[in-house]
Design a protein around this motif. Structure first.
Motif, mmCIF file in Angstrom:
data_model
loop_
_atom_site.group_PDB
_atom_site.id
_atom_site.type_symbol
_atom_site.label_atom_id
_atom_site.label_comp_id
_atom_site.label_asym_id
_atom_site.label_seq_id
_atom_site.Cartn_x
_atom_site.Cartn_y
_atom_site.Cartn_z
ATOM 1 N N VAL A 218 -5.223 6.434 1.270
ATOM 2 C CA VAL A 218 -6.526 6.554 0.540
ATOM 3 C C VAL A 218 -5.594 5.852 -0.854
ATOM 4 C CG1 VAL A 218 -6.924 8.757 1.246
ATOM 5 C CG2 VAL A 218 -4.863 8.790 0.038
ATOM 6 N N ARG A 219 -6.371 5.847 -1.407
ATOM 7 C CA ARG A 219 -6.366 5.289 -2.881
ATOM 8 C C ARG A 219 -6.307 6.952 -3.884
ATOM 9 N NH1 ARG A 219 -10.231 2.910 -7.631
ATOM 10 N NH2 ARG A 219 -9.225 1.381 -8.513
ATOM 11 N N LEU A 220 -5.140 6.336 -5.432
ATOM 12 C CA LEU A 220 -4.978 7.373 -5.816
ATOM 13 C C LEU A 220 -5.541 6.825 -7.686
ATOM 14 C CD1 LEU A 220 -2.152 8.211 -4.815
ATOM 15 C CD2 LEU A 220 -3.664 9.637 -4.087
ATOM 16 N N PRO A 221 -6.575 8.529 -7.758
ATOM 17 C CA PRO A 221 -6.183 7.720 -9.616
ATOM 18 C C PRO A 221 -5.023 7.843 -10.319
ATOM 19 C CG PRO A 221 -7.302 9.897 -8.548
ATOM 20 C CD PRO A 221 -7.171 9.246 -7.779
ATOM 21 N N PHE A 222 -3.962 8.761 -9.484
ATOM 22 C CA PHE A 222 -2.446 9.006 -10.836
ATOM 23 C C PHE A 222 -1.849 9.186 -9.707
ATOM 24 C CE2 PHE A 222 -0.114 11.976 -12.845
ATOM 25 C CZ PHE A 222 0.783 11.323 -13.742
ATOM 26 N N ALA A 223 -0.056 8.593 -10.069
ATOM 27 C CA ALA A 223 0.767 9.164 -8.881
ATOM 28 C C ALA A 223 1.395 9.358 -10.049
ATOM 29 C CB ALA A 223 0.618 8.469 -8.127
ATOM 30 N N GLY A 224 2.852 9.540 -10.198
ATOM 31 C CA GLY A 224 3.997 9.435 -10.559
ATOM 32 C C GLY A 224 5.011 8.517 -10.503
ATOM 33 N N HIS A 225 5.483 8.298 -9.443
ATOM 34 C CA HIS A 225 6.579 7.371 -8.839
ATOM 35 C C HIS A 225 6.441 6.197 -8.787
ATOM 36 C CE1 HIS A 225 6.071 6.401 -4.588
ATOM 37 N NE2 HIS A 225 7.013 6.123 -4.240
ATOM 38 N N PRO A 226 4.564 5.787 -8.551
ATOM 39 C CA PRO A 226 4.470 4.732 -8.820
ATOM 40 C C PRO A 226 4.833 3.877 -10.573
ATOM 41 C CG PRO A 226 3.267 5.460 -7.274
ATOM 42 C CD PRO A 226 3.558 6.684 -7.929
ATOM 43 N N LEU A 227 4.027 4.792 -11.498
ATOM 44 C CA LEU A 227 4.049 4.044 -12.293
ATOM 45 C C LEU A 227 5.852 4.616 -12.687
ATOM 46 C CD1 LEU A 227 1.171 6.585 -13.708
ATOM 47 C CD2 LEU A 227 1.091 4.037 -13.472
ATOM 48 N N VAL A 228 6.745 5.685 -12.897
ATOM 49 C CA VAL A 228 8.214 4.808 -13.307
ATOM 50 C C VAL A 228 8.820 4.112 -12.658
ATOM 51 C CG1 VAL A 228 9.542 6.152 -12.897
ATOM 52 C CG2 VAL A 228 8.093 8.111 -13.149
ATOM 53 N N GLY A 229 8.283 3.472 -11.442
ATOM 54 C CA GLY A 229 8.790 2.257 -10.810
ATOM 55 C C GLY A 229 8.395 1.386 -11.922
#
Length: 221
Positions: free
Chosen positions: A66-77
């Motif tokens: 699925v495609r996500l509108p928001f996620a923490g670990h991809p943005l931190v990375g």
């Protein structure tokens, strides 16, 4: 062949643990939604993030299904990687909205709204031992974030995350969005020990936003 970096996000203090992440720095090299979904499924990581506009920080996040509108670990990375390249971002822009980025020592922080977190169920168990004893995944459907207090007075939590989407991810080693949701529900900052050896930190801000932070290590380029 699309070029990508592989990172481990939310590593423990000794560098162990962390959730694998693929970062496609040149999103223009793979612009189609179908092609992106295919790559994310082939890689099989919890998430793959595509950087579409380096100047604005526009990103696109995919799980294997699925495609996500928001996620923490991809943005931190991604924020950590851009800083390593000498371009530390102040803001990233997933579909959900504008995400503030901060760096403090070896921790990378992103700050968003708990209502951006895709639907998932948090369930408190009686003890750390009960969390540790769960099979991967437990029976049932839908995203489950199982947790117990390891030290309630200090705000230390033991947690495990189970997407239960049927896409090959039996257990999510470290989950920034779920950590934000739990922090919002408990209304206090947390230190979370998740998965085999991962560590996440959270903070509550007066405007209702939640920050999640952690350490990142490079796996391969």
């Amino acid at each position: 062949m699309t070029a990508y970096d592989v990172l481990r996000v939310f590593c423990g203090p000794d560098g162990a643990g962390g959730n694998d992440l693929a970062v496609v720095r040149d999103g223009a090299a793979l612009p189609g939604a179908v092609e992106r979904a295919t790559l994310a499924a082939r890689l099989g990581f919890s998430e793959t993030v595509f950087l579409d506009d380096p100047d604005r920080g526009t990103v696109d996040i995919h799980t294997p299904s699925v495609r996500l509108p928001f996620a923490g670990h991809p943005l931190v990375g991604l924020a950590w990687l851009l800083r390593e390249q000498g371009r530390p971002p102040r803001t990233l822009r997933p579909p959900a909205g504008e995400v503030e980025v901060r760096f403090e020592g070896d921790l990378t922080w992103v700050r968003g709204r708990p209502e951006w977190v895709p639907p998932r169920h948090t369930e408190r168990l009686a003890s750390v031992a009960e969390v540790d004893a769960l099979p991967a995944p437990p029976q049932g459907e839908g995203w489950l974030y199982a947790w117990a207090w390891q030290d309630e007075s200090a705000g230390v939590v033991r947690a495990r995350g189970f997407p239960r989407r049927g896409d090959g991810i039996a257990e999510d080693e470290a989950t920034g969005a779920a950590a934000m949701l739990l922090t919002h529900q408990l209304a206090r900052p947390l230190t979370i020990r998740q998965g085999a050896a991962s560590q996440l930190f959270t903070r509550v801000h007066p405007d209702g936003t939640i920050a999640v932070g952690g350490r990142v290590r490079r796996v391969a380029a």
